[in-house]
Design an enzyme around this catalytic site. Structure first.
Site, PDB file in Angstrom:
ATOM      1  N   ASP A  38      33.073  38.985  35.213  1.00 15.58           N
ATOM      2  CA  ASP A  38      33.992  39.262  35.918  1.00 15.58           C
ATOM      3  C   ASP A  38      34.732  37.938  36.800  1.00 15.58           C
ATOM      4  O   ASP A  38      33.917  37.288  36.926  1.00 15.58           O
ATOM      5  CB  ASP A  38      33.823  40.579  37.078  1.00 15.58           C
ATOM      6  CG  ASP A  38      34.839  41.157  37.777  1.00 15.58           C
ATOM      7  OD1 ASP A  38      36.050  41.278  37.180  1.00 15.58           O
ATOM      8  OD2 ASP A  38      34.756  41.673  38.791  1.00 15.58           O
TER       9      ASP A  38
ATOM     10  N   ASN B 288      40.024  49.123  30.639  1.00 14.67           N
ATOM     11  CA  ASN B 288      40.743  48.077  30.634  1.00 14.67           C
ATOM     12  C   ASN B 288      42.207  48.241  29.954  1.00 14.67           C
ATOM     13  O   ASN B 288      43.096  47.415  30.187  1.00 14.67           O
ATOM     14  CB  ASN B 288      40.090  46.731  29.901  1.00 14.67           C
ATOM     15  CG  ASN B 288      39.079  46.288  30.761  1.00 14.67           C
ATOM     16  OD1 ASN B 288      38.112  45.776  30.508  1.00 14.67           O
ATOM     17  ND2 ASN B 288      39.128  46.549  32.055  1.00 14.67           N
TER      18      ASN B 288
END
Length: 240
Positions: A18, A66
């Protein structure tokens, strides 16, 4: 010291990579610039695994959630995945890395799926490091798909419902050939698991670190492995 870490360290490390977008924004660049930088970081971490005793490495590349990102970012990521496979395939093979992909491939474009299949086939003989890439992956989605396959087996009479237990479902998961992760790392300062390896990580140790993924280097990785080697893992039992 390195030998001790390799002996007592984790066999399987999973990483939630991330912070790519924030890394790029901090530098006044578009988010995709950060994703490209993050893709380059993967090689360093994979290469560090053998000396640290890490046999299995699983990385979270793209989640089922996503797809909610902008069309531009999603298209850019898909292009990046295709180029990454084409660019890194030979090096991964020569370095003894076996690559697997987990996740639902149905929503991915045919060119990308073909490249994934080819890379898995190319590296199938390798065993130095087992690199698993989670692409269009979500833990809940994986369990739902596994349950559906299990239900088909029951309906076909090949599986008795009375025989279903907590050792049955894992045989239908995407990760059925992999050991459960011992250590899960999330970069970027967020302290959540984001639907990643929900079943498999029931007894994993976690490290939530502030470093953004493109800045996550092998020495910091080694430090987390060393921290893990000092942990007392009892899996619900009590030391006597």
């Amino acid at each position: 010291m390195a030998k001790d870490i390799a002996t007592r360290g984790p066999n399987h490390v999973a990483i939630i990579m991330d912070g790519n977008g924030r890394w790029a924004t901090q530098r006044g660049r578009p988010r995709l610039f950060g994703h490209h930088a993050g893709a380059k970081r993967v090689r360093e971490i994979v290469e560090a695994c053998p000396d640290l005793g890490v046999k299995y490495l699983t990385i979270f590349a793209f989640s089922t959630e996503n797809w909610k990102r902008t069309q531009t970012e999603v298209a850019g990521l898909m292009s990046l995945f295709r180029r990454y496979i084409q660019r890194e395939a030979r090096a991964l093979f020569e370095e003894g890395v076996r690559v697997r992909f987990i996740g639902d491939r149905m929503k991915l474009d045919d060119k990308l799926v073909t490249l994934m299949d080819e890379l898995e086939l190319l590296t199938a003989v390798n065993s130095k490091v087992h690199l698993t890439i989670a692409l269009n992956y979500g833990g809940r989605d994986e369990v739902a798909r596994a349950t559906k396959r299990l239900a088909y087996e029951v309906a076909a009479g090949r599986l008795d419902p009375k025989d279903v237990d907590d050792e049955t479902l894992p045989r239908f998961l995407d990760t059925y050939v992999l050991p459960d992760p011992d250590l899960v790392i999330r970069t970027s300062g967020e302290a959540r698991i984001s639907n990643f390896l929900l079943w498999q990580s029931a007894y994993a140790e976690y490290e939530f670190i502030d470093t953004l993924w493109p800045d996550f280097k092998a020495d910091e990785f080694a430090g987390l492995i060393a921290n893990y080697s000092e942990r007392d893992r009892r899996f619900g039992a009590i030391k006597t």
